[in-house]
Design a protein around this motif. Structure first.
Motif, PDB file in Angstrom:
ATOM      1  N   HIS A 105      57.578 -64.435 -24.308  1.00 45.61           N
ATOM      2  CA  HIS A 105      56.130 -64.478 -24.494  1.00 45.61           C
ATOM      3  C   HIS A 105      55.556 -65.861 -24.201  1.00 45.61           C
ATOM      4  N   VAL A 108      55.075 -65.923 -20.560  1.00 43.90           N
ATOM      5  CA  VAL A 108      53.953 -65.065 -20.163  1.00 43.90           C
ATOM      6  C   VAL A 108      52.630 -65.755 -20.462  1.00 43.90           C
ATOM      7  N   TYR A 165      54.251 -57.633 -16.918  1.00 36.48           N
ATOM      8  CA  TYR A 165      55.279 -58.571 -16.483  1.00 36.48           C
ATOM      9  C   TYR A 165      56.613 -57.870 -16.260  1.00 36.48           C
ATOM     10  N   GLY A 175      53.836 -61.414 -13.187  1.00 38.17           N
ATOM     11  CA  GLY A 175      52.728 -60.614 -13.694  1.00 38.17           C
ATOM     12  C   GLY A 175      52.162 -59.701 -12.610  1.00 38.17           C
ATOM     13  N   SER A 209      53.561 -52.759 -23.191  1.00 34.46           N
ATOM     14  CA  SER A 209      53.804 -53.922 -22.327  1.00 34.46           C
ATOM     15  C   SER A 209      54.410 -53.495 -20.993  1.00 34.46           C
TER      16      SER A 209
END
Length: 379
Positions: A105, A108, A165, A175, A209
């Motif tokens: 994360h 990201v 992602y 992404g 996600s």
């Protein structure tokens, strides 16, 4: 389906926005159940009302229309409200699974540069753990107390709706952009002619996600169906045996490996008369199809298909009970509408029948590129 009124699709719908289509469906099916999960259920009317309140909270936070919003939610009904709230606020969403290691994360968030994180109250502490101290925070529960944002700020078909992602197995996660057009086009392909409607209940087993979650979410919500959210990690595979019947699920989408485990724990004679479509993701064999049909009604179909995060749906084949399959891997079917597919040699020439080559897919409805990465997009 029983003949319940369905909002039809035409090609012009893909040139609008997800919010436009959702509001039209909600106007037609306001009192029908839109989403159901461990936390309860929401009708279309209450779903839109909650999403508009969340949109208000996002629109009053730092950033502007088009800036991404990172979401930190459990896999339940609230994350659906959050996604729709972001879209109605004109912001693309990126879902961060709380169960995934924080290091992913952090990457990201650095790559994405969100203006705000929207999180459930019990996950608010994760923003600091993800290294996002400088990013604005919106608490989901507090936003539900705000006045609804009456005029949605969602943008046109080329606007980014979500960023998903990749796993990062071949390097850093990338992404992948999905626009309103690409999501609407995919939903239209799956829905026409009359494949889905208000009498359907769709499973949502994949984390939001993952790009594949988009297919389940919007096949349900943009056709007036019910989205049944299930946290398989938390509830276990065994509990799905009764859940499929209790909902009852009519369209089941799950990884092939999970499907096999599910069949393993089913009673041999257990039937699911409402389960009319099963969509296994991954390499499927004839034996998998045979085992599935042991539990399905005569009119059910099993869908074999090929897709990727970048290309979305490429090929598809509907397999009925009486389709004669050869032993081994099940074919992926024919290219779907608006996809041009070739098998090419390394030098770019077309491969001959039976020759191994690279699958080349082209379409104006594929992903437009990677987030903030022109070099990879052009590669």
């Amino acid at each position: 389906m029983s003949g319940t009124v369905t909002l039809p699709w035409d090609r012009g719908d893909v040139e609008g926005s997800i919010g436009d289509r959702l509001l039209a469906v909600a106007a037609l099916h306001g009192d029908r159940t839109a989403v159901r999960g461990a936390a309860g259920y929401l009708t279309y009317r209450s779903l839109v009302d909650a999403a508009r309140r969340v949109a208000r909270g996002i629109s009053e936070a730092p950033g502007s229309v088009g800036d991404p919003v990172a979401l930190v939610f459990d896999h339940d009904t609230s994350v659906i409200v959050a996604i729709l709230g972001a879209l109605l606020a004109g912001r693309p969403y990126v879902a961060l699974d709380p169960a995934v290691p924080a290091a992913r994360h952090r990457h990201v968030l650095v790559d994405l540069g969100p203006s705000v994180i929207l999180a459930e109250r019990h996950h608010a502490h994760l923003a600091a753990e993800f290294g996002a101290d400088s990013v604005g925070m919106v608490e989901f529960e507090s936003s539900l107390a705000l006045d609804p944002l009456e005029s949605s700020l969602d943008q046109g078909p080329d606007s980014v709706a979500g960023v998903f992602y990749t796993s990062g197995t071949t390097g850093q996660p990338k992404g992948v952009i999905r626009t309103h057009r690409t999501i609407l086009h995919r939903t239209m392909l799956d829905s026409v002619p009359g494949a889905f409607g208000p009498d359907d209940t769709f499973s949502l087993l994949y984390s939001t996600s993952f790009g594949t979650s988009v297919n389940d979410m919007f096949s349900a919500l943009l056709n007036g169906g019910t989205l049944a959210v299930r946290d398989v990690k938390g509830s276990g595979v065994g509990s799905m045996v009764d859940w499929l019947a209790d909902e009852p699920i009519t369209v089941l989408h799950a990884p092939v490996a999970l499907m096999r485990r599910l069949i393993d724990v089913m009673d041999p004679g257990r039937q699911y008369p409402r389960l009319r479509m099963v969509i296994p993701s991954g390499r499927m064999y004839r034996s998998d199809v045979t085992r599935l049909f042991d539990h399905l009604p005569d009119e059910a179909v099993v869908i074999s298909r090929y897709a990727s995060t970048e290309t979305s749906l490429v090929c598809r084949m509907a397999i009925g009970r009486n389709v004669d399959l050869e032993d081994g891997v099940v074919p992926i079917g024919q290219p779907v509408g608006d996809r041009h597919v070739t098998i090419e040699r390394p030098n770019g020439q077309l491969a001959e029948t039976g020759e191994v080559g690279e699958i080349v897919v082209s379409s104006r409805f594929m992903f437009p590129g990677y987030w903030d990465d022109a070099a990879r997009t052009a590669a």
